[in-house]
Design an enzyme around this catalytic site. Structure first.
Site, PDB file in Angstrom:
ATOM      1  N   GLU A   1      14.763 -16.573  -9.513  1.00  0.00           N
ATOM      2  CA  GLU A   1      14.058 -15.986 -10.651  1.00  0.00           C
ATOM      3  C   GLU A   1      14.883 -16.226 -11.917  1.00  0.00           C
ATOM      4  O   GLU A   1      15.815 -15.450 -12.204  1.00  0.00           O
ATOM      5  CB  GLU A   1      13.864 -14.475 -10.450  1.00  0.00           C
ATOM      6  CG  GLU A   1      13.000 -14.142  -9.251  1.00  0.00           C
ATOM      7  CD  GLU A   1      12.312 -12.788  -9.421  1.00  0.00           C
ATOM      8  OE1 GLU A   1      11.077 -12.746  -9.305  1.00  0.00           O
ATOM      9  OE2 GLU A   1      12.995 -11.789  -9.696  1.00  0.00           O
TER      10      GLU A   1
ATOM     11  N   ASN B   1       6.126  -7.660  -6.542  1.00  0.00           N
ATOM     12  CA  ASN B   1       7.152  -6.678  -6.882  1.00  0.00           C
ATOM     13  C   ASN B   1       6.551  -5.755  -7.940  1.00  0.00           C
ATOM     14  O   ASN B   1       6.379  -6.150  -9.080  1.00  0.00           O
ATOM     15  CB  ASN B   1       8.394  -7.404  -7.426  1.00  0.00           C
ATOM     16  CG  ASN B   1       9.447  -6.439  -7.934  1.00  0.00           C
ATOM     17  OD1 ASN B   1       9.337  -5.226  -7.730  1.00  0.00           O
ATOM     18  ND2 ASN B   1      10.471  -6.969  -8.590  1.00  0.00           N
ATOM     19  N   TRP B   2       6.239  -4.548  -7.524  1.00  0.00           N
ATOM     20  CA  TRP B   2       5.543  -3.627  -8.449  1.00  0.00           C
ATOM     21  C   TRP B   2       6.499  -2.954  -9.426  1.00  0.00           C
ATOM     22  O   TRP B   2       6.068  -2.200 -10.294  1.00  0.00           O
ATOM     23  CB  TRP B   2       4.757  -2.574  -7.651  1.00  0.00           C
ATOM     24  CG  TRP B   2       3.617  -3.148  -6.853  1.00  0.00           C
ATOM     25  CD1 TRP B   2       3.261  -4.466  -6.758  1.00  0.00           C
ATOM     26  CD2 TRP B   2       2.677  -2.436  -6.039  1.00  0.00           C
ATOM     27  NE1 TRP B   2       2.163  -4.620  -5.939  1.00  0.00           N
ATOM     28  CE2 TRP B   2       1.786  -3.374  -5.483  1.00  0.00           C
ATOM     29  CE3 TRP B   2       2.505  -1.087  -5.713  1.00  0.00           C
ATOM     30  CZ2 TRP B   2       0.733  -3.018  -4.641  1.00  0.00           C
ATOM     31  CZ3 TRP B   2       1.454  -0.724  -4.870  1.00  0.00           C
ATOM     32  CH2 TRP B   2       0.580  -1.687  -4.340  1.00  0.00           C
ATOM     33  N   LYS B   3       7.797  -3.182  -9.248  1.00  0.00           N
ATOM     34  CA  LYS B   3       8.815  -2.604 -10.142  1.00  0.00           C
ATOM     35  C   LYS B   3       8.575  -1.093 -10.307  1.00  0.00           C
ATOM     36  O   LYS B   3       8.153  -0.443  -9.356  1.00  0.00           O
ATOM     37  CB  LYS B   3       8.822  -3.359 -11.469  1.00  0.00           C
ATOM     38  CG  LYS B   3       8.996  -4.879 -11.266  1.00  0.00           C
ATOM     39  CD  LYS B   3       9.309  -5.649 -12.512  1.00  0.00           C
ATOM     40  CE  LYS B   3       9.476  -7.119 -12.175  1.00  0.00           C
ATOM     41  NZ  LYS B   3       9.862  -7.936 -13.303  1.00  0.00           N
TER      42      LYS B   3
ATOM     43  N   GLY C   1       8.848 -11.831 -17.033  1.00  0.00           N
ATOM     44  CA  GLY C   1       8.109 -10.978 -17.958  1.00  0.00           C
ATOM     45  C   GLY C   1       7.968 -11.557 -19.359  1.00  0.00           C
ATOM     46  O   GLY C   1       7.611 -10.859 -20.295  1.00  0.00           O
TER      47      GLY C   1
ATOM     48  N   GLU D   1      16.919  -7.380 -12.755  1.00  0.00           N
ATOM     49  CA  GLU D   1      16.924  -6.081 -13.453  1.00  0.00           C
ATOM     50  C   GLU D   1      17.995  -5.154 -12.872  1.00  0.00           C
ATOM     51  O   GLU D   1      18.590  -4.356 -13.585  1.00  0.00           O
ATOM     52  CB  GLU D   1      15.513  -5.458 -13.393  1.00  0.00           C
ATOM     53  CG  GLU D   1      14.561  -6.211 -14.329  1.00  0.00           C
ATOM     54  CD  GLU D   1      13.135  -6.348 -13.833  1.00  0.00           C
ATOM     55  OE1 GLU D   1      12.712  -5.579 -12.965  1.00  0.00           O
ATOM     56  OE2 GLU D   1      12.435  -7.264 -14.329  1.00  0.00           O
TER      57      GLU D   1
ATOM     58  N   SER E   1       6.980 -14.993 -14.342  1.00  0.00           N
ATOM     59  CA  SER E   1       5.712 -15.302 -15.004  1.00  0.00           C
ATOM     60  C   SER E   1       4.772 -16.165 -14.154  1.00  0.00           C
ATOM     61  O   SER E   1       4.105 -17.072 -14.659  1.00  0.00           O
ATOM     62  CB  SER E   1       5.954 -15.949 -16.374  1.00  0.00           C
ATOM     63  OG  SER E   1       6.656 -15.049 -17.226  1.00  0.00           O
TER      64      SER E   1
ATOM     65  N   HIS F   1      17.813  -8.105  -7.603  1.00  0.00           N
ATOM     66  CA  HIS F   1      16.880  -8.495  -8.662  1.00  0.00           C
ATOM     67  C   HIS F   1      17.615  -8.513 -10.004  1.00  0.00           C
ATOM     68  O   HIS F   1      18.528  -7.711 -10.223  1.00  0.00           O
ATOM     69  CB  HIS F   1      15.706  -7.515  -8.705  1.00  0.00           C
ATOM     70  CG  HIS F   1      14.594  -8.005  -9.575  1.00  0.00           C
ATOM     71  ND1 HIS F   1      14.615  -7.846 -10.937  1.00  0.00           N
ATOM     72  CD2 HIS F   1      13.465  -8.690  -9.285  1.00  0.00           C
ATOM     73  CE1 HIS F   1      13.527  -8.404 -11.450  1.00  0.00           C
ATOM     74  NE2 HIS F   1      12.811  -8.926 -10.464  1.00  0.00           N
TER      75      HIS F   1
ATOM     76  N   GLY G   1       5.612 -10.357 -10.542  1.00  0.00           N
ATOM     77  CA  GLY G   1       5.733  -9.051 -11.179  1.00  0.00           C
ATOM     78  C   GLY G   1       4.408  -8.641 -11.793  1.00  0.00           C
ATOM     79  O   GLY G   1       3.517  -8.120 -11.118  1.00  0.00           O
ATOM     80  N   GLY G   2       4.262  -8.881 -13.075  1.00  0.00           N
ATOM     81  CA  GLY G   2       3.089  -8.412 -13.830  1.00  0.00           C
ATOM     82  C   GLY G   2       1.751  -8.732 -13.183  1.00  0.00           C
ATOM     83  O   GLY G   2       0.873  -7.861 -13.077  1.00  0.00           O
TER      84      GLY G   2
HETATM   85  P1  13P Z   1       6.929 -11.331 -13.870  1.00  0.00           P
HETATM   86  O1  13P Z   1       6.013 -12.007 -12.882  1.00  0.00           O
HETATM   87  O2  13P Z   1       6.322 -10.169 -14.569  1.00  0.00           O
HETATM   88  O3  13P Z   1       7.549 -12.342 -14.824  1.00  0.00           O
HETATM   89  O4  13P Z   1       8.153 -10.716 -13.029  1.00  0.00           O
HETATM   90  C1  13P Z   1       8.810 -11.526 -12.131  1.00  0.00           C
HETATM   91  C2  13P Z   1       9.714 -10.706 -11.299  1.00  0.00           C
HETATM   92  O5  13P Z   1      10.705 -10.180 -11.770  1.00  0.00           O
HETATM   93  C3  13P Z   1       9.365 -10.493  -9.887  1.00  0.00           C
HETATM   94  O6  13P Z   1      10.411  -9.925  -9.181  1.00  0.00           O
END
Ligand code: 13P
Length: 251
Positions: free
Chosen positions: A167, A10-12, A173, A97, A213, A95, A234-235
């Site tokens: 999640e 997920n590149w957000k 994050g 967010e 994470s 998600h 994510g990251g």
């Molecule tokens: P991180 O891997 O940066 O914690 O993010 C997880 C995420 O929200 C994937 O959708």
């Protein structure tokens, strides 16, 4: 039941079009083991370009949200046929967010899941508890509500049409990953609940991803759990080097 592992990035809200093409091309540089699926979810603006980069590869293109309507006066939204037109076959929905920063609720998320399925997109329905909810022993109650409401009135022909992502909000994050025991405990709870909502056969086909994470250092252990069928990253998905290590997790 053997479920194909799915490693999803997920590149957000990261990458310009040029950066997205470069990242996708770099991910394709390493061979992808044939026994697993890989999905990339760039921002909307880069979908079409990344779709071209991925063409001829086995990598699946996903989006980060979708509207339930096909077209019309819905400023800022993107419809399921538009995503299909851009080359998507999966879409992340609900998600944390979206829920916490943009106030999306279960009802809206349920409409998005319904819209995606109706147009042949595979929804990746995200659910997760906050730290306060976990500390107040509300984890299972919160997850049950999010899963039941998110899937309200939604029928499935088979379990491959749906993906669920657990999640925990406190792990996103933050560098804090759920322990493998915590992840497996929740995933098993979700699978049992899916067997109640649908039926056991369907529940056993639904892939349940863990997100929060995930890194090359913890992916092997997470993926060793019976009910952890993949990762939503994510990251660590923003660098080809770390994402390729995650893709190549060891069984
Ligand atoms: P991180 O891997 O940066 O914690 O993010 C997880 C995420 O929200 C994937 O959708």
């Amino acid at each position: 039941m053997q479920r194909r592992p799915l490693l999803a990035g997920n590149w957000k809200m990261h990458t310009t079009i040029a950066e997205a093409e470069k990242l996708a091309a770099a991910i394709l540089q390493s061979p992808i083991p044939t026994d697993r699926d890989v999905m990339l979810a760039p921002p909307f603006t880069a979908l079409n370009a990344v779709s071209r980069t991925l063409s001829g590869s086995s990598v699946i293109l996903g989006a980060q949200n979708v509207c339930w309507e096909v077209k019309g006066a819905f400023t800022g939204e993107i419809s399921p046929p538009m995503l299909k037109d851009a080359g998507c076959s999966m879409v992340i929905i609900g998600h944390s967010e979206r829920r916490h920063i943009f106030a999306e609720n279960d009802e809206m998320i349920n409409k998005r899941v319904n819209g995606a399925l109706h147009h042949g997109l595979i929804p990746v329905l995200c659910i997760g508890e906050t730290l306060d909810e976990r500390q107040a022993d509300q984890t299972f109650k919160v997850l049950e509500k999010q899963l039941r409401n998110g899937l309200n009135g939604i029928s499935l022909e088979n379990g491959e049409q749906l993906i669920v992502a657990y999640e925990p909000v406190w792990a996103i994050g933050t560098g804090k990953t759920a322990t493998v025991e915590q992840a497996q405990e929740v995933h098993l709870f979700l699978r049992d609940l899916l067997a109640v909502i649908y039926e056991k056969n369907i529940a056993s086909q639904i892939r349940i991803l863990y997100g929060g994470s995930v890194t090359p250092d913890n992916v092997d252990e997470l993926m060793s759990q019976n009910d952890v069928d993949g990762a939503l990253v994510g990251g660590a998905a923003l660098k080809a080097e770390s994402f390729n290590l995650i893709i190549n997790f060891k069984k």
